[in-house]
Write a protein that holds these residues in place. Structure first.
Motif, short mmCIF file in Angstrom:
data_model
loop_
_atom_site.label_atom_id
_atom_site.label_comp_id
_atom_site.label_asym_id
_atom_site.label_seq_id
_atom_site.Cartn_x
_atom_site.Cartn_y
_atom_site.Cartn_z
N TYR A 123 0.83 -1.20 0.00
CA TYR A 123 0.00 0.00 0.00
C TYR A 123 0.87 1.26 0.00
CZ TYR A 123 -3.13 3.68 1.60
OH TYR A 123 -3.81 4.86 1.70
N GLY A 124 1.90 1.25 0.85
CA GLY A 124 2.78 2.41 0.90
C GLY A 124 3.52 2.64 -0.40
N VAL A 125 4.04 1.56 -1.00
CA VAL A 125 4.79 1.68 -2.25
C VAL A 125 3.88 2.13 -3.40
CG1 VAL A 125 6.10 0.40 -3.97
CG2 VAL A 125 6.54 0.01 -1.55
N ILE A 126 2.68 1.53 -3.47
CA ILE A 126 1.75 1.90 -4.55
C ILE A 126 1.31 3.36 -4.42
CG2 ILE A 126 -0.56 1.48 -5.47
CD1 ILE A 126 -0.15 -1.48 -4.83
N SER A 127 1.01 3.78 -3.21
CA SER A 127 0.59 5.17 -3.00
C SER A 127 1.69 6.14 -3.41
CB SER A 127 0.21 5.39 -1.53
OG SER A 127 -0.83 4.55 -1.14
N VAL A 138 4.36 8.15 9.25
CA VAL A 138 4.33 9.61 9.01
C VAL A 138 4.23 9.90 7.52
CG1 VAL A 138 5.72 11.71 9.15
CG2 VAL A 138 5.57 10.20 11.13
N ALA A 139 4.98 9.15 6.71
CA ALA A 139 4.95 9.37 5.26
C ALA A 139 3.57 9.07 4.68
CB ALA A 139 6.01 8.49 4.59
N VAL A 140 2.97 7.96 5.10
CA VAL A 140 1.65 7.59 4.58
C VAL A 140 0.60 8.62 4.99
CG1 VAL A 140 -0.19 5.88 4.72
CG2 VAL A 140 2.17 5.13 4.46
N VAL A 141 0.64 9.06 6.25
CA VAL A 141 -0.32 10.06 6.73
C VAL A 141 -0.15 11.36 5.95
CG1 VAL A 141 -0.96 11.50 8.70
CG2 VAL A 141 -0.55 9.06 9.03
N PHE A 142 1.09 11.76 5.72
CA PHE A 142 1.36 12.99 4.96
C PHE A 142 0.78 12.88 3.55
CE2 PHE A 142 3.95 15.65 2.18
CZ PHE A 142 3.91 16.86 2.85
N ILE A 143 0.96 11.72 2.92
CA ILE A 143 0.43 11.52 1.56
C ILE A 143 -1.10 11.61 1.57
CG2 ILE A 143 0.10 9.77 -0.24
CD1 ILE A 143 2.95 8.80 0.35
N VAL A 144 -1.72 10.96 2.54
CA VAL A 144 -3.19 10.97 2.63
C VAL A 144 -3.70 12.39 2.81
CG1 VAL A 144 -5.16 10.23 4.01
CG2 VAL A 144 -3.35 8.60 3.46
N VAL A 145 -3.09 13.15 3.72
CA VAL A 145 -3.53 14.53 3.98
C VAL A 145 -3.33 15.39 2.73
CG1 VAL A 145 -3.05 16.60 5.32
CG2 VAL A 145 -3.10 14.37 6.46
N ALA A 146 -2.19 15.22 2.06
CA ALA A 146 -1.91 16.01 0.87
C ALA A 146 -2.91 15.72 -0.24
CB ALA A 146 -0.49 15.75 0.38
N VAL A 147 -3.21 14.43 -0.45
CA VAL A 147 -4.15 14.06 -1.51
C VAL A 147 -5.56 14.57 -1.20
CG1 VAL A 147 -5.30 12.09 -2.62
CG2 VAL A 147 -2.83 12.05 -2.25
N ILE A 148 -5.98 14.46 0.05
CA ILE A 148 -7.31 14.96 0.44
C ILE A 148 -7.39 16.48 0.23
CG2 ILE A 148 -8.85 15.33 2.40
CD1 ILE A 148 -8.00 12.63 3.48
N THR A 149 -6.32 17.19 0.62
CA THR A 149 -6.30 18.64 0.44
C THR A 149 -6.39 19.03 -1.03
OG1 THR A 149 -4.90 18.85 2.42
CG2 THR A 149 -4.98 20.73 0.91
N ILE A 150 -5.62 18.34 -1.87
CA ILE A 150 -5.66 18.62 -3.31
C ILE A 150 -7.04 18.32 -3.88
CG2 ILE A 150 -4.75 17.89 -5.54
CD1 ILE A 150 -2.06 17.40 -4.15
N SER A 151 -7.63 17.21 -3.43
CA SER A 151 -8.97 16.84 -3.92
C SER A 151 -10.00 17.90 -3.54
CB SER A 151 -9.38 15.48 -3.34
OG SER A 151 -8.46 14.47 -3.72
N ILE A 152 -9.91 18.42 -2.32
CA ILE A 152 -10.85 19.46 -1.86
C ILE A 152 -10.68 20.73 -2.69
CG2 ILE A 152 -11.45 20.98 0.06
CD1 ILE A 152 -10.77 18.66 1.95
N LEU A 153 -9.42 21.15 -2.87
CA LEU A 153 -9.16 22.36 -3.66
C LEU A 153 -9.60 22.19 -5.10
CD1 LEU A 153 -5.60 23.30 -2.31
CD2 LEU A 153 -7.78 24.40 -1.75
N TYR A 154 -9.38 20.99 -5.63
CA TYR A 154 -9.79 20.74 -7.02
C TYR A 154 -11.31 20.79 -7.14
CZ TYR A 154 -10.43 18.26 -11.44
OH TYR A 154 -10.80 17.91 -12.72
N THR A 155 -12.00 20.19 -6.16
CA THR A 155 -13.47 20.20 -6.18
C THR A 155 -14.02 21.61 -6.03
OG1 THR A 155 -13.48 17.99 -5.17
CG2 THR A 155 -15.52 19.26 -5.08
N ILE A 156 -13.41 22.39 -5.13
CA ILE A 156 -13.83 23.78 -4.94
C ILE A 156 -13.60 24.58 -6.23
CG2 ILE A 156 -13.35 25.92 -3.71
CD1 ILE A 156 -12.74 24.24 -1.24
N GLY A 157 -12.45 24.33 -6.85
CA GLY A 157 -12.13 25.03 -8.09
C GLY A 157 -13.13 24.71 -9.19
N LYS A 158 -13.47 23.43 -9.31
CA LYS A 158 -14.45 23.04 -10.33
C LYS A 158 -15.83 23.64 -10.01
CE LYS A 158 -14.00 20.13 -13.14
NZ LYS A 158 -13.69 20.16 -14.58
N ALA A 159 -16.17 23.65 -8.73
CA ALA A 159 -17.46 24.23 -8.34
C ALA A 159 -17.51 25.72 -8.65
CB ALA A 159 -17.71 23.97 -6.85
#
Length: 482
Positions: free
Chosen positions: A376-380, A435-456
């Motif tokens: 999971y870590g390597v694929i992410s 720590v690395a996995v949590v950082f990736i998850v937080v970063a991806v969620i943040t980007i997804s939110i900004l992308y969704t807001i931008g599209k909206a």
């Protein structure tokens, strides 16, 4: 018999047993001290005579036992290994990031007063290009590019350009299959043999890539390069770890790795300028690594695992000679370790001749959890890494400078993680991974939110614009009817 009469006999018996134990202890200590008076840290545990006769001491009892890695030294042979791994790492990097440059999308230079159509990402730009391709006109749009890619030479733009991007998927599938196949083969037939095969494969098919005549040929040769690159990536790290001293692994894995090579590789791509020349570079550096590898020995650790103790003994003796190591005490310790390994191998194969495969990393619940967590870590990380890597051309500015900056960020992170692991023992690999996995998850969620807001927001602006246009049309119609 009364209890009082047994006390003297029991005391005498205990005194005799204590005396015998002290004699055995002194005999063992005197033997070990005569071999090496100063080797207190690696002193073998005291064993009862019956235990020595019955079976070899289990590995778990040797908590302070020395290993072959403890006697490996920095020397000419290790430097040769590092040069080989550096060349193979550069080969792997060159092959994996090749499509960053070979698949570079050019832009459309504004011409014939068509400044609004300045790229191929807009439908109008692609429609314009199609119009000029189908009709005879004096105006021909020009291309702007920082690297002479496959897209430019084979005129694969707009919809055709998507085929170049999609080809990366097929190449990465080749990498996946190659890692699976050659990883298992290296366990069976040795690291050095497999490394020579994959390096030769990369060299040959990269040379063929540089001489193809169409995109289909290009795709086929690149899939083959990916297949051998997967094998190289899977085996070269194991070969390095098995040959370098344990105490030097951290700094070696921080320096001889992808990130520092990625910093200066854009300069190589800049000097090559065309996808054909860059493929020739990959072929040449791979061949150089293969030639240097011919002067190395098979991994002694692998030979020991296969029970080829005499071959391992000869290889270690030659390596020590190349390094100028003449310490007889170390030689004696190495011989003891090899003798123990030979006994352990013989006993293991008497009880079980089992050969291990990929199945055994998921055969128990514990192994399955470890494997899934690691995967999971390597694929992410890979999805994010290659997602950014193969779309770095979309960033403004220089393709080469952006790539170098990307490498600097990666290497800085590597150095930080490596330093934390070395200087903060309580931090641990598990904590770093978490720590690395949590950082990736937080970063991806943040980007997804900004992308969704931008599209909206974009959709909202479009709706407001449409309302305004409708109002203007309504007013115009009303005014006209009046």
């Amino acid at each position: 018999m009364p209890k009082e009469e047994m006390v003297p006999d029991e005391k005498e018996k205990l005194q005799i047993e204590d005396t015998e134990k002290e004699d055995v202890k002194e005999l063992i200590e005197s033997g070990s001290n005569s071999d090496n008076d100063n080797d207190d840290d690696n002193e073998a545990p005291i064993l009862e005579p019956d235990e020595v006769v019955l079976e070899p001491v289990p590995a778990e009892t040797h908590k302070n036992a020395a290993t072959l890695s403890d006697f490996a030294q920095l020397g000419p042979y290790l430097y040769l290994i590092l040069i080989v791994i550096e060349c193979s790492t550069l080969t792997s990097l060159s092959s994996m990031v090749y499509m960053v440059y070979a698949g570079y999308k050019p832009s459309l230079i504004p011409s014939c007063n068509l400044s609004q159509y300045n790229n191929f990402t807009s439908p109008n730009g692609c429609n314009l290009l199609g119009l000029y391709r189908n009709e005879s006109t004096a105006c021909r749009p020009s291309l702007s590019y920082q690297f002479y890619s496959v897209n430019v030479e084979f005129n694969m733009l707009c919809e055709d350009g998507k085929a170049v991007k999609n080809s990366i998927t097929y190449q990465m599938v080749g990498v996946l299959i190659g890692a699976f196949v050659f990883g298992q083969i290296s366990d069976m037939f040795g690291r050095k043999r497999v490394l020579i095969i994959v390096l030769l494969g990369i060299s040959i098919f990269s040379l063929l890539t540089a001489n193809v005549g169409n995109f289909v040929q290009f795709l086929m040769t690149r899939i083959a390069v990916g297949f051998f690159t997967g094998g190289l990536s899977a085996v070269q790290g194991v070969f390095l770890i098995e040959n370098i001293p344990k105490r030097h692994r951290m700094w070696v894995n921080t320096i001889v790795t992808w990130s520092p090579n990625y910093i200066f590789f854009p300069l190589i791509a800049y000097l090559c300028y065309t996808w054909r020349k860059l493929s020739l570079f990959t072929s040449g550096i791979s061949l150089l690594a293969c030639i240097l590898l011919a002067f190395t020995f098979e991994s002694p650790r692998w030979m020991i695992q296969k029970g080829r103790i005499s071959e391992a003994r000869n290889a270690i003796a030659k390596i020590r000679k190349i390094n100028g190591d003449t310490n007889e005490v170390d030689a004696a310790h190495i011989e003891e370790i090899l003798a123990d390994e030979e006994k352990m191998y013989a006993n293991k194969h008497k009880s079980s001749g089992k050969k291990y495969t990929f199945y055994h990393i998921v055969c128990t619940k514990t192994y399955l959890i470890w494997t899934l967590t690691l995967c999971y870590g390597v694929i992410s990380a890979s999805l994010i890494n290659y997602g950014l890597l193969f779309n770095i051309e979309t960033l403004s500015g220089s393709l080469f400078w952006n790539s170098s900056l990307y490498g600097i960020v990666r290497w800085s992170t590597n150095c930080f993680v490596g330093s934390s692991d070395y200087f903060i023992p309580k931090f641990g690999r598990k904590t770093l991974h978490l720590v690395a996995v949590v950082f990736i998850v937080v970063a991806v969620i943040t980007i997804s939110i900004l992308y969704t807001i931008g599209k909206a927001m974009l959709y909202l602006k479009f709706k407001l614009f449409k309302v305004q246009v409708d109002k203007m049309i309504t007013i115009s119609i009303f005014a006209t009817s009046r």
